[in-house]
Design an enzyme around this catalytic site. Structure first.
Site, short mmCIF file in Angstrom:
data_model
loop_
_atom_site.label_atom_id
_atom_site.label_comp_id
_atom_site.label_asym_id
_atom_site.label_seq_id
_atom_site.Cartn_x
_atom_site.Cartn_y
_atom_site.Cartn_z
N HIS A 1 0.84 -1.20 0.00
CA HIS A 1 0.00 0.00 0.00
C HIS A 1 0.88 1.25 0.00
CE1 HIS A 1 -3.14 2.82 1.07
NE2 HIS A 1 -2.52 3.13 2.19
N HIS B 1 2.08 10.82 -1.06
CA HIS B 1 1.14 10.45 -0.01
C HIS B 1 1.34 11.45 1.12
CE1 HIS B 1 -0.49 7.56 3.25
NE2 HIS B 1 -1.51 8.06 2.57
#
Length: 205
Positions: free
Chosen positions: A55, A134
């Site tokens: 992820h 992110h």
């Protein structure tokens, strides 16, 4: 990615044994587990297998030197706090944003075969370089990471890697085309055609 290697004939006694005793994955080398799967699974479509995934796979190289802005997908309050209280806010941002500590090669060696790749173009960047993001942006470009994956595949021609590109923050049409060209240029014949069924038989010699 499909290496286009033909499968050998499967030893039927091995198949029979695996059906009777169940397939065991114990002792498989993580860096080449796909090519060491029991032959009873060689014709199994990939979507019937549990594929180890990562992820936000490239967050191990987020820019932690405070040079990267907070990505614009974050709440307005966080962006304002980061603007005026960066030394206080950034440690919390990094703690949340960094989901992986291993490099992409280390992840591959550990058996990861599915990668969550979130693509972005840095704001106010006059270049066409693409990054991952992110919370903040990475220091490594998309091209650099994809070349590293390709080099690993060259050394492991019987393995299959699935790359999931998504989000595309700040990309216009030209940058989308550039991303596609980069993928095709780097991986060339390793790319799996859309018409080919994704199964292990294609990847095991």
């Amino acid at each position: 990615f499909d290496q286009g290697i033909q499968s050998p004939k499967c030893n039927m006694s091995s198949v029979a044994a695996s059906k009777q005793s169940g397939v065991s994955f114990r002792g498989l080398p993580m860096e080449s587990w796909m090519s060491h799967l029991p032959c009873a699974l060689w014709d199994t479509p990939l979507f019937h297998l549990a594929i180890p995934g990562s992820h936000n796979a490239i967050t191990y190289c987020l820019d932690t030197n405070n040079r990267s802005p907070v990505d614009p997908m974050q709440p307005d309050m966080l962006q304002q706090l980061d603007k005026f209280m960066k030394p206080f806010i950034r440690p919390f941002v990094y703690k949340w944003a960094i989901t992986q500590e291993f490099s992409v090669k280390q992840q591959l060696d550990c058996g990861v075969r599915y990668y969550d790749l979130r693509i972005a173009h840095r704001p106010n960047d006059s270049s066409t370089d693409l990054y991952f993001y992110h919370g903040v942006y990475t220091t490594l470009t998309v091209e650099t990471v994809l070349k590293e994956i390709n080099d690993w595949l060259d050394a492991h021609p019987k393995e299959v890697v699935i790359l999931s590109f998504s989000h595309f923050l700040g990309l216009n049409q030209d940058l989308h085309v550039l991303l596609l060209m980069t993928i095709r240029t780097i991986f060339t014949s390793k790319l799996c055609p859309k018409t080919v069924q994704l199964c292990l038989v294609c990847s095991i010699k």
